[in-house]
Design a protein around this motif. Structure first.
Motif, short mmCIF file in Angstrom:
data_model
loop_
_atom_site.label_atom_id
_atom_site.label_comp_id
_atom_site.label_asym_id
_atom_site.label_seq_id
_atom_site.Cartn_x
_atom_site.Cartn_y
_atom_site.Cartn_z
N LEU A 95 0.46 -9.44 130.44
CA LEU A 95 1.79 -9.44 129.84
C LEU A 95 1.70 -9.24 128.33
O LEU A 95 2.54 -8.55 127.73
CB LEU A 95 2.53 -10.74 130.18
N ASP A 96 0.70 -9.82 127.71
CA ASP A 96 0.51 -9.62 126.27
C ASP A 96 0.25 -8.14 125.96
O ASP A 96 0.77 -7.59 124.98
CB ASP A 96 -0.66 -10.46 125.76
N ARG A 97 -0.56 -7.49 126.81
CA ARG A 97 -0.85 -6.06 126.61
C ARG A 97 0.41 -5.21 126.82
O ARG A 97 0.66 -4.26 126.06
CB ARG A 97 -1.96 -5.62 127.56
N LEU A 98 1.19 -5.56 127.85
CA LEU A 98 2.45 -4.84 128.07
C LEU A 98 3.38 -5.00 126.87
O LEU A 98 4.00 -4.04 126.41
CB LEU A 98 3.15 -5.38 129.32
N ARG A 99 3.48 -6.21 126.37
CA ARG A 99 4.35 -6.48 125.22
C ARG A 99 3.87 -5.72 123.98
O ARG A 99 4.70 -5.25 123.20
CB ARG A 99 4.38 -7.98 124.95
N PHE A 128 7.94 -14.64 128.62
CA PHE A 128 9.19 -13.91 128.84
C PHE A 128 10.29 -14.37 127.88
O PHE A 128 10.33 -15.53 127.47
CB PHE A 128 9.66 -14.08 130.29
N ASP A 129 11.19 -13.45 127.58
CA ASP A 129 12.35 -13.78 126.75
C ASP A 129 13.40 -14.54 127.54
O ASP A 129 14.18 -15.32 126.99
CB ASP A 129 12.97 -12.50 126.18
N ALA A 130 13.46 -14.28 128.85
CA ALA A 130 14.39 -14.98 129.72
C ALA A 130 13.75 -15.14 131.09
O ALA A 130 13.09 -14.23 131.58
CB ALA A 130 15.70 -14.22 129.85
N VAL A 131 13.95 -16.32 131.70
CA VAL A 131 13.44 -16.60 133.04
C VAL A 131 14.59 -17.13 133.87
O VAL A 131 15.27 -18.08 133.48
CB VAL A 131 12.30 -17.63 133.02
#
Length: 333
Positions: A95-99, A128-131
């Motif tokens: 997820l860090d790489r995607l971001r 995530f910004d929203a969950v």
């Protein structure tokens, strides 16, 4: 993010699950988005699913390679939204790489399983910004999460507007897991003794596990001979069977509080609901006229309930659970 997604780009990562991923993708595209969809797992075979579910570390290298390919394929596409369903396989580092390559995008996670059955989700919530979650208990225990029930697809409008007669008094269509077959067996036996017609279609995802379970569980073997199939029922057929039934039977996982997809679809189809989910009384959708709560240890369904006439669910509640409104809620967070 507004209702109009015209010109917006969405990276959508979700399980391939009875076509629900196609339904969400279709709603996003109808709102004008350009959607790139990828499965959340590096394989759709049962072994891959099972190993990830037991412990994703068994397939860590394969998962890293798979998501590495997604990252390379999507590099430079400048997404506005990255929407991930379930997050059972993805790691925090992925997820860090995607971001890092989609820094402008809003990252949203939706959980359609409780975290009890998806422990990896706990590890990545902070990425995530929203969950959002369908499970009220998970939301109550995690301040960063928001509550959002599941949805029904547009095809269920056909059932809601059904003008034909009823072939069945009740139907069950779903996957067999945990103690579900034992509860179902009692319900079916009781209803048939009362002269009711019941349609039953039970999906089992693995022939290998089916053989093992049949070997050690004679009750399951007996039940399976009559009702188990290894092919999932296509959604149009699910709608047809529900349309032809007065009521839908729902047997939730033990301890699960979130309302199942079949529960929401029963509301969308304007069908009576028979459910073992005790927590349903705490949801806004609960209606005594349209829902009948049974004890999974001694499941009994009153004949009078299945003979009720009239519209079982409030129309404003029903419309609020549509896939379109679900997508708009996700976009609004």
């Amino acid at each position: 993010m507004s209702e109009s997604l015209k010109g917006k780009r969405v990276l959508f990562i979700a399980p391939m699950f009875f076509g629900y991923e196609k339904l969400i993708k279709g709603e996003l595209e109808e709102l004008g988005a350009v959607v790139d969809y990828f499965s959340d797992r590096p394989g759709a075979d049962f072994l891959t699913k099972a190993l990830i579910r037991v412990d994703r570390r068994f397939l860590a290298r394969k998962i890293e390679r798979y998501y590495g390919d997604i990252i390379e394929q999507t590099r430079g596409r400048d997404y506005d939204l990255v929407l991930i369903i379930r997050a059972e396989a993805v790691s925090g580092s992925i997820l860090d790489r995607l971001r890092s390559i989609h820094s402008r995008a809003k990252f949203v996670l939706y959980l359609w399983d409780s975290m009890h059955y998806n422990p990896n989700a706990r590890k990545v919530l902070g990425k995530f910004d929203a969950v959002l979650s369908f499970d009220r208990a998970d939301v109550d225990a995690n301040p960063q999460m928001q509550f959002l029930p599941l949805f029904y697809g547009r095809e269920f409008e056909r059932a809601a507007n059904w003008t034909g007669g009823f072939t069945y008094d009740a139907c069950f269509i779903g996957t067999i897991h945990t103690d579900r077959y034992k509860v179902l067996e009692q319900i079916i036996e009781q209803l048939e003794k009362d002269g009711m017609r019941v349609f039953v279609y039970c999906y089992y995802p693995s022939r290998m596990l089916f053989r093992l379970r049949s070997l050690f569980d004679t009750g399951f073997r007996r039940f399976a001979k009559k009702y188990v199939d290894f092919k999932g029922m296509p959604l149009p057929e699910v709608v047809d069977r529900i349309a032809e039934s007065r009521a839908v039977i729902d047997v939730n996982r033990p301890g699960q509080l979130g309302l199942t997809m079949r529960t929401i679809e029963a509301i969308g189809a304007q069908r009576l609901l028979v459910t073992t989910n005790e927590d349903i009384v705490n949801y806004e959708v609960y209606s005594q006229k349209g829902m009948y709560l049974i004890d999974r240890r001694e499941p009994k369904v009153a004949r009078e309930f299945l003979q009720r006439e009239g519209v079982p669910h409030d129309e404003s509640v029903r419309v609020g659970l549509s896939a379109r409104n679900w997508v708009l809620r996700v976009l609004g967070n």
